[in-house]
Design a protein around this motif. Sequence first.
Motif, mmCIF file in Angstrom:
data_model
loop_
_atom_site.group_PDB
_atom_site.id
_atom_site.type_symbol
_atom_site.label_atom_id
_atom_site.label_comp_id
_atom_site.label_asym_id
_atom_site.label_seq_id
_atom_site.Cartn_x
_atom_site.Cartn_y
_atom_site.Cartn_z
ATOM 1 N N GLU A 110 0.816 -1.202 0.000
ATOM 2 C CA GLU A 110 0.000 0.000 0.000
ATOM 3 C C GLU A 110 0.854 1.257 0.000
ATOM 4 O O GLU A 110 0.445 2.294 -0.468
ATOM 5 C CB GLU A 110 -0.942 0.014 1.207
ATOM 6 C CG GLU A 110 -2.261 -0.690 0.940
ATOM 7 C CD GLU A 110 -2.140 -2.181 0.953
ATOM 8 O OE1 GLU A 110 -1.375 -2.701 1.780
ATOM 9 O OE2 GLU A 110 -2.793 -2.846 0.163
ATOM 10 N N LYS A 141 -13.387 -1.898 6.861
ATOM 11 C CA LYS A 141 -12.499 -0.791 6.474
ATOM 12 C C LYS A 141 -11.487 -1.241 5.434
ATOM 13 O O LYS A 141 -11.222 -0.551 4.459
ATOM 14 C CB LYS A 141 -11.780 -0.333 7.748
ATOM 15 C CG LYS A 141 -10.710 0.681 7.506
ATOM 16 C CD LYS A 141 -10.261 1.303 8.794
ATOM 17 C CE LYS A 141 -9.439 0.360 9.631
ATOM 18 N NZ LYS A 141 -8.776 1.078 10.731
ATOM 19 N N ASP A 142 -10.925 -2.434 5.624
ATOM 20 C CA ASP A 142 -9.927 -2.932 4.684
ATOM 21 C C ASP A 142 -10.571 -3.361 3.375
ATOM 22 O O ASP A 142 -10.001 -3.194 2.305
ATOM 23 C CB ASP A 142 -9.160 -4.103 5.304
ATOM 24 C CG ASP A 142 -8.305 -3.666 6.477
ATOM 25 O OD1 ASP A 142 -8.097 -4.469 7.401
ATOM 26 O OD2 ASP A 142 -7.859 -2.504 6.464
ATOM 27 N N LEU A 199 -13.125 -2.008 2.042
ATOM 28 C CA LEU A 199 -13.464 -0.812 1.278
ATOM 29 C C LEU A 199 -12.244 -0.180 0.629
ATOM 30 O O LEU A 199 -12.357 0.506 -0.378
ATOM 31 C CB LEU A 199 -14.148 0.222 2.191
ATOM 32 C CG LEU A 199 -15.524 -0.173 2.715
ATOM 33 C CD1 LEU A 199 -16.022 0.867 3.697
ATOM 34 C CD2 LEU A 199 -16.512 -0.316 1.571
ATOM 35 N N HIS A 200 -11.074 -0.403 1.225
ATOM 36 C CA HIS A 200 -9.894 0.269 0.703
ATOM 37 C C HIS A 200 -8.934 -0.626 -0.044
ATOM 38 O O HIS A 200 -7.881 -0.174 -0.460
ATOM 39 C CB HIS A 200 -9.172 0.997 1.839
ATOM 40 C CG HIS A 200 -9.977 2.130 2.383
ATOM 41 N ND1 HIS A 200 -10.550 2.125 3.628
ATOM 42 C CD2 HIS A 200 -10.373 3.276 1.811
ATOM 43 C CE1 HIS A 200 -11.232 3.235 3.818
ATOM 44 N NE2 HIS A 200 -11.147 3.953 2.726
ATOM 45 N N MET A 201 -9.272 -1.868 -0.240
ATOM 46 C CA MET A 201 -8.356 -2.744 -0.977
ATOM 47 C C MET A 201 -8.231 -2.242 -2.397
ATOM 48 O O MET A 201 -9.196 -1.744 -2.974
ATOM 49 C CB MET A 201 -8.855 -4.194 -1.107
ATOM 50 C CG MET A 201 -9.621 -4.774 -0.012
ATOM 51 S SD MET A 201 -9.873 -6.541 -0.205
ATOM 52 C CE MET A 201 -11.485 -6.566 -0.961
ATOM 53 N N ARG A 202 -7.080 -2.498 -2.975
ATOM 54 C CA ARG A 202 -6.872 -2.037 -4.328
ATOM 55 C C ARG A 202 -7.355 -3.092 -5.304
ATOM 56 O O ARG A 202 -7.117 -4.282 -5.105
ATOM 57 C CB ARG A 202 -5.366 -1.836 -4.463
ATOM 58 C CG ARG A 202 -4.848 -1.556 -5.829
ATOM 59 C CD ARG A 202 -3.448 -2.159 -5.978
ATOM 60 N NE ARG A 202 -2.455 -1.324 -5.366
ATOM 61 C CZ ARG A 202 -1.328 -0.954 -6.002
ATOM 62 N NH1 ARG A 202 -1.131 -1.303 -7.233
ATOM 63 N NH2 ARG A 202 -0.434 -0.233 -5.383
ATOM 64 N N TYR A 206 -5.125 -7.201 -0.747
ATOM 65 C CA TYR A 206 -4.836 -6.699 0.579
ATOM 66 C C TYR A 206 -3.441 -7.173 0.921
ATOM 67 O O TYR A 206 -3.199 -8.382 1.003
ATOM 68 C CB TYR A 206 -5.846 -7.217 1.624
ATOM 69 C CG TYR A 206 -5.456 -6.783 3.011
ATOM 70 C CD1 TYR A 206 -4.793 -7.657 3.870
ATOM 71 C CD2 TYR A 206 -5.706 -5.491 3.447
ATOM 72 C CE1 TYR A 206 -4.398 -7.246 5.129
ATOM 73 C CE2 TYR A 206 -5.309 -5.082 4.701
ATOM 74 C CZ TYR A 206 -4.654 -5.955 5.532
ATOM 75 O OH TYR A 206 -4.252 -5.549 6.772
ATOM 76 N N ARG A 249 -18.213 -0.270 -3.145
ATOM 77 C CA ARG A 249 -17.908 -1.682 -2.918
ATOM 78 C C ARG A 249 -19.127 -2.341 -2.292
ATOM 79 O O ARG A 249 -19.773 -1.779 -1.414
ATOM 80 C CB ARG A 249 -16.734 -1.828 -1.940
ATOM 81 C CG ARG A 249 -15.421 -1.363 -2.476
ATOM 82 C CD ARG A 249 -14.654 -2.460 -3.144
ATOM 83 N NE ARG A 249 -13.639 -1.919 -4.005
ATOM 84 C CZ ARG A 249 -12.355 -1.772 -3.695
ATOM 85 N NH1 ARG A 249 -11.924 -2.155 -2.512
ATOM 86 N NH2 ARG A 249 -11.504 -1.267 -4.554
#
Lengths: 379, 134
Positions: free
Chosen positions: A9, A37-38, A40-43, A54, A159
Amino acid sequence: MQPEATEPEEDSVWEEPPSMLWGLDPMFNAFNRLYVKDILHMRESCQVSGIYFYNSHPIFKVDVLGTVVYKREREDFFCYGVDDGTGVINSLCWKDEQWREQGDPATLWARAFGSSACEDFNPASELKKLRQAQHSSSHLEIGELLRVRGPVKTSRQQREIMASTYYKVSDPVMAVQISWMMEVPQLYRQCYDKPFHLDSSAQNIQGGSASYLLGRATRILKDFLKEKEVTRFRPYDVQDLLQPLVSRQPQKTASEQEPEAGPSSGPPTSFKQLRELLQKSLQILQDEGLVFRKVKCQDEVYHVTERDKDLLMAVRDILREDCRREKYAEKGCHILHILSSVRQRYSRNVSKAALVLVLKALECNSDIISTSDSHYTIL
Amino acid sequence: MSPAVFHFLWEVNFGAVKEGDSVRTFGRLVSYQPEESKATLSIQHAARQHQVVVQTTFVEPFDPIIGAQYIVLGEIEKAEGGDGVMVHARVLNCVDGVNLALLQRGVNEQRSYFRERGESKGDAATAAQQRAPL
């Protein structure tokens, strides 16, 4: 191949491991208990959409336990907003068709078995109980606890979890939530936060590494041609784009016991590798029809098919003229007919694959239309 | 929608959660005034009683069991009278029988993990900014 063990990241040049090797990571096949939270933010992967990363692990499915904080019901599905304390995520939960409130199955059973059925077991009432249980397990209200498992999708910039399994969790003394809170950090420490290490045997698969490199090279070229809206180019113009791939390659042959080199292993060999890689990539692009050489001569000039306005016009003109003729008026021209006309009029080196791309582009522009699988006519 | 992060009652009272943010907390129901739609939750910590007022308009009617443990999920608002804060509940569930010590351990376990990871829960937004963009 090249995945660094650094924190992906933070490192903006972190490269995804090749998709062929994702199956080696157990997390790829598991329902991962990531925090919302993770999730929603994973690439998202740039190789395959619908797969996310992740910490260098390819993620496909997740498993979430949380409180329902909003609910939308439609005829076929529920959309629950699930809050696990770190984030809120939409969860799309399809209703199970067979448990719809229709009453038919129960009455069918009653008719089939009648009331003279065995006293201990009344299918109709058992079926009714089952339906009620199913109903209460899938219909949740705000404040209730939901367990949902399924793949992650990005839809309309948001997401979502497409639930493959979901049910209401009865947790009167918070035992389930507490054990979840204790377990998940352990999972993170033991699995999720450990980077995905490909062992050396996977990295040294000769065939794998070569085709992976080629795949990357063609992708780099395609992206470049698209971004810069290139119409024509010579190999020399794009050679440098592939330089980083060649210089970062690990020592290929086992016989060369050179000490670990830095970037490049000597100018002559790496230049040859570069030329070779470039040739192969350009051949692939030609085979796919993305580029073609209008004139085959000493000067290697490649035309980008979809940007060659002359080619597009030539095809359009062919269709316009030929479709006036009675022979083609009704059904349109067959693609092979168009191909031979283009080769006569424009360039002998236009491949069928290139023509297909041109026809698609013209159809998108509403200049022509396909009348059948392989026939086209002018609009 | 902002996630309802777990906080203990004493933290809520000390202003650990910003006004308007969602929070999840728990305590024993000590009183309920239906005509004002107000309930009071209380918890003992470090030899002190900590209390918070809960606005129950959204979760009524509910069956108040005085003395039972409840978990509340809602937004922080300024308390009437301007002194302190209150929670405007969207969810109010009775969890009587919960193992309070274990619950506290669970919350702390989660927090220490996030601390190890190098971010505070309240800072999730800024931490996310530093990560790879969507």
